[in-house]
Design a protein around this motif. Structure first.
Motif, PDB file in Angstrom:
ATOM      1  N   TYR A 169       0.836  -1.194   0.000  1.00 30.80           N
ATOM      2  CA  TYR A 169       0.000   0.000   0.000  1.00 30.80           C
ATOM      3  C   TYR A 169       0.876   1.251   0.000  1.00 30.80           C
ATOM      4  O   TYR A 169       1.857   1.330   0.752  1.00 30.80           O
ATOM      5  CB  TYR A 169      -0.902   0.031   1.246  1.00 30.80           C
ATOM      6  N   LEU A 170       0.503   2.206  -0.817  1.00 29.97           N
ATOM      7  CA  LEU A 170       1.185   3.505  -0.813  1.00 29.97           C
ATOM      8  C   LEU A 170       0.804   4.264   0.446  1.00 29.97           C
ATOM      9  O   LEU A 170      -0.373   4.340   0.806  1.00 29.97           O
ATOM     10  CB  LEU A 170       0.783   4.297  -2.048  1.00 29.97           C
ATOM     11  N   VAL A 171       1.803   4.839   1.133  1.00 33.60           N
ATOM     12  CA  VAL A 171       1.537   5.562   2.371  1.00 33.60           C
ATOM     13  C   VAL A 171       1.926   7.033   2.267  1.00 33.60           C
ATOM     14  O   VAL A 171       1.551   7.831   3.112  1.00 33.60           O
ATOM     15  CB  VAL A 171       2.266   4.891   3.561  1.00 33.60           C
ATOM     16  N   ASP A 172       2.670   7.411   1.244  1.00 36.90           N
ATOM     17  CA  ASP A 172       3.138   8.792   1.114  1.00 36.90           C
ATOM     18  C   ASP A 172       3.015   9.216  -0.340  1.00 36.90           C
ATOM     19  O   ASP A 172       3.725   8.713  -1.205  1.00 36.90           O
ATOM     20  CB  ASP A 172       4.599   8.898   1.572  1.00 36.90           C
ATOM     21  N   ALA A 173       2.101  10.155  -0.622  1.00 35.70           N
ATOM     22  CA  ALA A 173       1.867  10.619  -1.992  1.00 35.70           C
ATOM     23  C   ALA A 173       2.343  12.049  -2.200  1.00 35.70           C
ATOM     24  O   ALA A 173       1.978  12.687  -3.190  1.00 35.70           O
ATOM     25  CB  ALA A 173       0.379  10.522  -2.328  1.00 35.70           C
ATOM     26  N   GLU A 174       3.166  12.547  -1.283  1.00 29.54           N
ATOM     27  CA  GLU A 174       3.555  13.962  -1.302  1.00 29.54           C
ATOM     28  C   GLU A 174       4.209  14.375  -2.617  1.00 29.54           C
ATOM     29  O   GLU A 174       3.980  15.481  -3.124  1.00 29.54           O
ATOM     30  CB  GLU A 174       4.512  14.242  -0.144  1.00 29.54           C
ATOM     31  N   THR A 175       5.028  13.486  -3.192  1.00 24.22           N
ATOM     32  CA  THR A 175       5.744  13.828  -4.426  1.00 24.22           C
ATOM     33  C   THR A 175       5.034  13.306  -5.672  1.00 24.22           C
ATOM     34  O   THR A 175       5.571  13.415  -6.773  1.00 24.22           O
ATOM     35  CB  THR A 175       7.166  13.246  -4.386  1.00 24.22           C
ATOM     36  N   GLY A 176       3.842  12.731  -5.517  1.00 17.63           N
ATOM     37  CA  GLY A 176       3.161  12.100  -6.640  1.00 17.63           C
ATOM     38  C   GLY A 176       2.511  13.082  -7.600  1.00 17.63           C
ATOM     39  O   GLY A 176       2.242  14.239  -7.262  1.00 17.63           O
ATOM     40  N   GLU A 177       2.259  12.578  -8.793  1.00 14.08           N
ATOM     41  CA  GLU A 177       1.560  13.346  -9.818  1.00 14.08           C
ATOM     42  C   GLU A 177       0.606  12.416 -10.549  1.00 14.08           C
ATOM     43  O   GLU A 177       0.984  11.310 -10.927  1.00 14.08           O
ATOM     44  CB  GLU A 177       2.544  13.955 -10.830  1.00 14.08           C
ATOM     45  N   LEU A 178      -0.622  12.870 -10.754  1.00 18.39           N
ATOM     46  CA  LEU A 178      -1.625  12.062 -11.441  1.00 18.39           C
ATOM     47  C   LEU A 178      -1.851  12.609 -12.842  1.00 18.39           C
ATOM     48  O   LEU A 178      -2.129  13.797 -13.010  1.00 18.39           O
ATOM     49  CB  LEU A 178      -2.938  12.062 -10.648  1.00 18.39           C
ATOM     50  N   HIS A 179      -1.706  11.753 -13.836  1.00 19.22           N
ATOM     51  CA  HIS A 179      -1.859  12.132 -15.237  1.00 19.22           C
ATOM     52  C   HIS A 179      -2.892  11.216 -15.899  1.00 19.22           C
ATOM     53  O   HIS A 179      -3.168  10.122 -15.407  1.00 19.22           O
ATOM     54  CB  HIS A 179      -0.522  12.003 -15.983  1.00 19.22           C
ATOM     55  N   PRO A 180      -3.448  11.643 -17.028  1.00 18.73           N
ATOM     56  CA  PRO A 180      -4.340  10.734 -17.763  1.00 18.73           C
ATOM     57  C   PRO A 180      -3.622   9.446 -18.163  1.00 18.73           C
ATOM     58  O   PRO A 180      -4.204   8.363 -18.158  1.00 18.73           O
ATOM     59  CB  PRO A 180      -4.757  11.554 -18.996  1.00 18.73           C
ATOM     60  N   ARG A 181      -2.338   9.588 -18.498  1.00 15.67           N
ATOM     61  CA  ARG A 181      -1.539   8.423 -18.887  1.00 15.67           C
ATOM     62  C   ARG A 181      -0.069   8.770 -18.738  1.00 15.67           C
ATOM     63  O   ARG A 181       0.335   9.907 -19.006  1.00 15.67           O
ATOM     64  CB  ARG A 181      -1.847   8.022 -20.328  1.00 15.67           C
ATOM     65  N   LEU A 182       0.746   7.807 -18.292  1.00 17.98           N
ATOM     66  CA  LEU A 182       2.177   8.049 -18.129  1.00 17.98           C
ATOM     67  C   LEU A 182       2.924   7.690 -19.407  1.00 17.98           C
ATOM     68  O   LEU A 182       2.598   6.695 -20.078  1.00 17.98           O
ATOM     69  CB  LEU A 182       2.738   7.215 -16.974  1.00 17.98           C
ATOM     70  N   SER A 183       3.921   8.483 -19.731  1.00 22.24           N
ATOM     71  CA  SER A 183       4.788   8.166 -20.860  1.00 22.24           C
ATOM     72  C   SER A 183       5.808   7.113 -20.430  1.00 22.24           C
ATOM     73  O   SER A 183       5.996   6.849 -19.230  1.00 22.24           O
ATOM     74  CB  SER A 183       5.514   9.423 -21.336  1.00 22.24           C
ATOM     75  N   GLY A 184       6.483   6.524 -21.404  1.00 20.31           N
ATOM     76  CA  GLY A 184       7.535   5.568 -21.087  1.00 20.31           C
ATOM     77  C   GLY A 184       8.634   6.204 -20.262  1.00 20.31           C
ATOM     78  O   GLY A 184       9.183   5.584 -19.343  1.00 20.31           O
ATOM     79  N   GLY A 185       8.974   7.462 -20.563  1.00 20.96           N
ATOM     80  CA  GLY A 185      10.014   8.156 -19.810  1.00 20.96           C
ATOM     81  C   GLY A 185       9.616   8.397 -18.365  1.00 20.96           C
ATOM     82  O   GLY A 185      10.441   8.279 -17.457  1.00 20.96           O
ATOM     83  N   GLN A 186       8.364   8.750 -18.123  1.00 24.80           N
ATOM     84  CA  GLN A 186       7.896   8.954 -16.749  1.00 24.80           C
ATOM     85  C   GLN A 186       7.949   7.662 -15.946  1.00 24.80           C
ATOM     86  O   GLN A 186       8.341   7.648 -14.782  1.00 24.80           O
ATOM     87  CB  GLN A 186       6.468   9.499 -16.764  1.00 24.80           C
ATOM     88  N   ARG A 187       7.559   6.549 -16.572  1.00 19.50           N
ATOM     89  CA  ARG A 187       7.624   5.262 -15.873  1.00 19.50           C
ATOM     90  C   ARG A 187       9.072   4.876 -15.570  1.00 19.50           C
ATOM     91  O   ARG A 187       9.385   4.421 -14.474  1.00 19.50           O
ATOM     92  CB  ARG A 187       6.967   4.163 -16.717  1.00 19.50           C
ATOM     93  N   GLU A 188       9.948   5.054 -16.536  1.00 11.63           N
ATOM     94  CA  GLU A 188      11.349   4.696 -16.340  1.00 11.63           C
ATOM     95  C   GLU A 188      11.981   5.544 -15.234  1.00 11.63           C
ATOM     96  O   GLU A 188      12.771   5.037 -14.424  1.00 11.63           O
ATOM     97  CB  GLU A 188      12.117   4.869 -17.648  1.00 11.63           C
ATOM     98  N   TYR A 189      11.648   6.827 -15.190  1.00 11.49           N
ATOM     99  CA  TYR A 189      12.187   7.695 -14.144  1.00 11.49           C
ATOM    100  C   TYR A 189      11.705   7.249 -12.771  1.00 11.49           C
ATOM    101  O   TYR A 189      12.484   7.169 -11.813  1.00 11.49           O
ATOM    102  CB  TYR A 189      11.751   9.139 -14.409  1.00 11.49           C
ATOM    103  N   ASP A 190      10.420   6.935 -12.668  1.00  8.28           N
ATOM    104  CA  ASP A 190       9.864   6.473 -11.401  1.00  8.28           C
ATOM    105  C   ASP A 190      10.510   5.154 -10.973  1.00  8.28           C
ATOM    106  O   ASP A 190      10.813   4.941  -9.795  1.00  8.28           O
ATOM    107  CB  ASP A 190       8.353   6.283 -11.550  1.00  8.28           C
TER     108      ASP A 190
END
Length: 423
Positions: A169-190
């Motif tokens: 379970y996620l417990v800390d969303a302070e740095t999160g960002e919600l998008h309609p869809r993630l790009s490949g680069g965003q997933r790789e960075y995460d």
């Protein structure tokens, strides 16, 4: 500025008012606190009791507190495994009138522990890998929903064991960002952030002597990325199968179920020549199918039965001339039957009940099926068809499966259930 409590539940403010908001969080008296293990945090975090609930209280600036509160509520609406946001308290001052930082309040996840606390017990490598699988599943769920975590780590994750399985379970969303869809680069960075954070925390545990000597922190951090990639590929790839090999689709669905995902909807398209079928699954959390089957057909079943019956219903609908998947999405995302052609999914579902489900169940003599519920009987028949199709390497059809099941399987099953008469 007066004390303000923005809460999701109208009952919470009255319960929260009893807490000492005029005292800095790190100085709260023991009478209000609950001694529970906490992960590492850049903020002051305390567990406290508010009425019958245990809550987590985190001090941080007003803007990030409100932002995280909103993100956690969004994740809840998306059915993502995360802690529940309860309230944000602003306008705090001490007894001298000096301002204190606002706080974000979340509900404590009962029976859960931070991943880091689990590793500090010197877990066996096999158990550690199961925990990492759960974390990989959580990260994939977040990315499928368009959420970039930005700070995946052992301390920002809770785990809970339920019936022998582990869930993260996620417990800390302070740095999160919600998008309609993630790009490949965003997933790789995460994913790269997760690898660095996890390896770093394991190196800390290794230095303290809490890590099992067989575990390499750097390799372990890389392994979770590899597990994530395998899972992502299984969930998102498009499969092309020979026409008539519908048991291949069922095999794919079974693999997804084994990974902890349910298939809510299937996009099935036949090629112009009719020799291949393209299959794209859409996954959801467990529990979806029971509600969906009841809504479409009126059949009230257990979850595993509902999953299996819906899978058969979707495959059957794809063979109907008036089936239009673009006009009749199974998840109810937009009005069904909105296209120029195509029957509503409820119409097709009730036709399936009338023309497929009921005749199949009635084909089994009542004396053989005994007290077995219709949904369970149909589920067993579908399982038998899948087994026979796998053996034959082609779809043998439901009628053949029913005939074989009645002739070979049910009589033996009744023999094992019926008590023998003493001689």
């Amino acid at each position: 500025m007066a004390l303000q409590i923005n809460a999701t539940n109208p009952e919470h403010p009255a319960l929260l008012l009893a807490l000492p908001w005029d005292v800095p969080l790190e100085e709260w008296p023991e009478e209000h606190l609950v001694p529970l293990p906490r992960g590492i945090s850049r903020h002051v975090v305390r567990y406290a009791r508010a009425g019958a609930e245990v809550i987590a209280v985190k001090e941080l600036a007003e803007r990030p507190a409100l932002r995280e509160y909103g993100l956690l509520r969004d994740l809840d609406r998306l059915s993502i495994p995360s802690v529940d946001a309860l309230a944000v308290v602003t306008g705090r001052t001490d007894t001298a009138g000096q301002p204190l930082e606002p706080v974000l309040i979340t509900r404590h996840l009962g029976g859960s522990l931070p991943y880091r606390s689990m590793f500090e017990t010197t877990l066996r490598p096999a158990t550690m890998h199961r925990l990492m699988d759960a974390l990989a599943v959580l990260l994939v769920r977040l990315h499928l929903a368009g959420f970039a975590w930005g700070d995946c780590s052992l301390s920002n994750t809770l785990f809970r064991r339920d019936a022998g399985a582990y869930a993260a379970y996620l417990v800390d969303a302070e740095t999160g960002e919600l998008h309609p869809r993630l790009s490949g680069g965003q997933r790789e960075y995460d994913l790269d952030l997760a690898r660095v954070n996890i390896s770093g925390e394991l190196l800390d545990l290794e230095a303290s002597g809490a890590l099992h000597p067989s575990v390499d922190p750097v390799e372990f951090g890389a392994e979770i990325c590899a597990r994530y990639e395998r899972l992502w590929q299984e969930l998102t790839r498009t499969s092309v199968y020979p026409a008539g090999k519908y048991h291949y689709i069922e095999r794919r669905i079974r693999r997804l179920n084994d990974l902890g995902f349910d298939v809510a909807e299937m996009q099935i398209e036949s090629s112009s020549t009719g020799d291949t079928v393209t299959f794209v699954p859409k996954v959801v959390d467990a529990g979806h199918h029971q509600r969906q089957l009841l809504r479409l057909t009126g059949l009230d079943t257990e979850e595993n039965q509902a999953r299996r019956l819906l899978s058969d219903l979707e495959s059957w609908m794809a063979t109907q001339d008036d089936y239009a998947p673009d006009a009749a999405p199974a998840d109810g995302g937009r009005p069904a039957g909105s296209g120029p052609r195509g029957a509503r999914p409820e119409v097709l579902a009730h036709r399936w009940v009338r023309e497929v489900f009921r005749p199949t169940v009635r084909a089994v003599p009542p004396v053989l099926r005994g007290a077995m519920e219709p949904a369970e009987l149909y589920h067993q028949l579908l399982e038998h068809r899948w087994y026979l199709s796998e053996r034959a390497q082609h779809d043998i059809g439901l009628d053949t499966a029913v005939e074989d099941y009645v002739r070979r399987i049910l009589p033996k099953a009744r023999e094992t259930l019926e008590p023998t008469t003493p001689g």
